[in-house]
Design an enzyme around this catalytic site. Structure first.
Site, short mmCIF file in Angstrom:
data_model
loop_
_atom_site.label_atom_id
_atom_site.label_comp_id
_atom_site.label_asym_id
_atom_site.label_seq_id
_atom_site.Cartn_x
_atom_site.Cartn_y
_atom_site.Cartn_z
CG ASN A 151 -1.70 1.26 1.40
OD1 ASN A 151 -1.78 2.06 0.48
ND2 ASN A 151 -2.30 1.44 2.57
CE LYS B 194 -0.17 3.39 4.68
NZ LYS B 194 -0.12 3.53 6.12
CG HIS C 232 -5.81 2.06 4.86
ND1 HIS C 232 -5.40 3.02 5.75
CD2 HIS C 232 -4.84 1.12 4.84
CE1 HIS C 232 -4.21 2.66 6.24
NE2 HIS C 232 -3.85 1.52 5.70
CD GLU D 129 -3.03 5.71 6.40
OE1 GLU D 129 -2.99 5.75 5.15
OE2 GLU D 129 -2.10 5.24 7.09
CD GLU E 191 -3.90 -2.22 7.08
OE1 GLU E 191 -2.85 -2.54 6.51
OE2 GLU E 191 -4.38 -1.09 7.01
N GLY F 98 1.50 2.91 10.77
CA GLY F 98 2.40 4.06 10.71
C GLY F 98 3.05 4.40 12.04
CB SER G 66 4.29 -1.58 11.58
OG SER G 66 3.83 -0.24 11.69
C1 3PY Z 1 0.80 0.14 7.32
O1 3PY Z 1 1.56 -0.84 7.28
O2 3PY Z 1 1.05 1.13 7.99
C2 3PY Z 1 -0.45 0.13 6.56
O3 3PY Z 1 -1.30 0.94 6.80
C3 3PY Z 1 -0.64 -0.83 5.48
O4 3PY Z 1 -1.84 -0.62 4.82
#
Ligand code: 3PY
Length: 252
Positions: free
Chosen positions: A10, A12, A96, A98, A168, A174, A214
């Site tokens: 991803n 982003k 997601h 975010e 997640e 992050g 992460s």
């Molecule tokens: C991350 O690993 O921070 C993610 O948000 C993956 O989508």
């Protein structure tokens, strides 16, 4: 093996077109060949078409990072699942954290987007996950079950082969914090149990459930060793070709 292992990056809001080209040049010579795990890169919309071409040789499929739920209309700045499909992508990330946090995505719009993706012939990668507060309150499993049920509402069983769920935990996104392999395995197992209740054992066995948050070159092998963790959705580490390849190798 009942289901595919899928390693998806991803990106982003990272990588311009020229940076995408440079990434492709760098990953091509080190990409493992002839392995059975599926590899995907979800990239900014402006890079989808070029990325499809650039990553074809190394068998990396391309995905988008979100889509709108309507199939056309007055939604300035948005793109439809059909546009993503015609650009050559095969996947789209839906919901997601975010997006839920900054763009008001709700379980209701996530469900509508899942239908839009499926109708366009894309595989949605549906993200679910609890916040730190929710984990500490002890409502993780209820919350995850609720999110999964909402996302899959009215999705017929025969479409479930083309649905991916990504667990997640918000506190691992992050932040550099990763769920322990046991925590990841436990929630992914619970997600499969929810799918089993909704669709039966056969469908539940066939659905790919990823861990995200992460995941990196160091912790990937341990997370992927969990029986219900069928891959990863990878943020920061998917921006570095060598790290991303190490994660792919950990899945093979
Ligand atoms: C991350 O690993 O921070 C993610 O948000 C993956 O989508």
């Amino acid at each position: 093996r009942y289901r595919k292992t899928i390693i998806a990056g991803n990106w982003k809001m990272n990588n311009t077109l020229s940076q995408t080209k440079a990434f492709a040049e760098e990953i091509k010579p080190i990409m493992p060949k002839g392995k059975w795990c599926n590899v995907v890169l979800c990239v900014p919309a402006t890079n989808i078409q070029a990325a499809v071409r650039l990553f074809k040789d190394c068998h990396i499929a391309i995905g988008a990072e979100t889509c709108h739920y309507e199939d056309h209309g007055a939604y300035t700045g948005e793109i439809t699942a059909e546009m993503i499909k015609e650009a050559g992508a095969k996947y789209v990330i839906i919901g997601h954290s975010e997006r839920r946090q900054y763009y008001n995505e709700t379980d209701f719009t996530v469900n509508k987007k899942v239908h839009a993706a499926i109708n366009a012939g894309l595989t949605p990668i549906i993200c679910v996950g609890e916040s730190l507060e929710q984990r500490e309150l002890g409502v993780t499993m209820e919350l995850i079950a609720y999110q999964v049920k909402c996302a899959l509402a009215n999705v017929p069983a025969e479409k479930m082969r083309h649905v991916v769920i990504a667990y997640e935990p918000l506190w691992a996104i992050g932040t550099g914090k990763t769920a322990t392999a046991e925590q990841a395995g436990e929630v992914c197992q619970a997600i499969r149990a929810v799918i089993r209740k909704l669709y039966g054992a056969h469908v539940a066995r066939s659905v790919t459930i990823q861990y995200g948050g992460s995941m990196n070159a160091k912790n990937a092998a341990e997370l992927l060793a969990q029986p219900d963790v069928d891959g990863g959705l990878i943020g920061g580490a998917s921006l570095k070709p060598a790290d991303f390849v190490q994660i792919i190798n950990a899945a093979n």
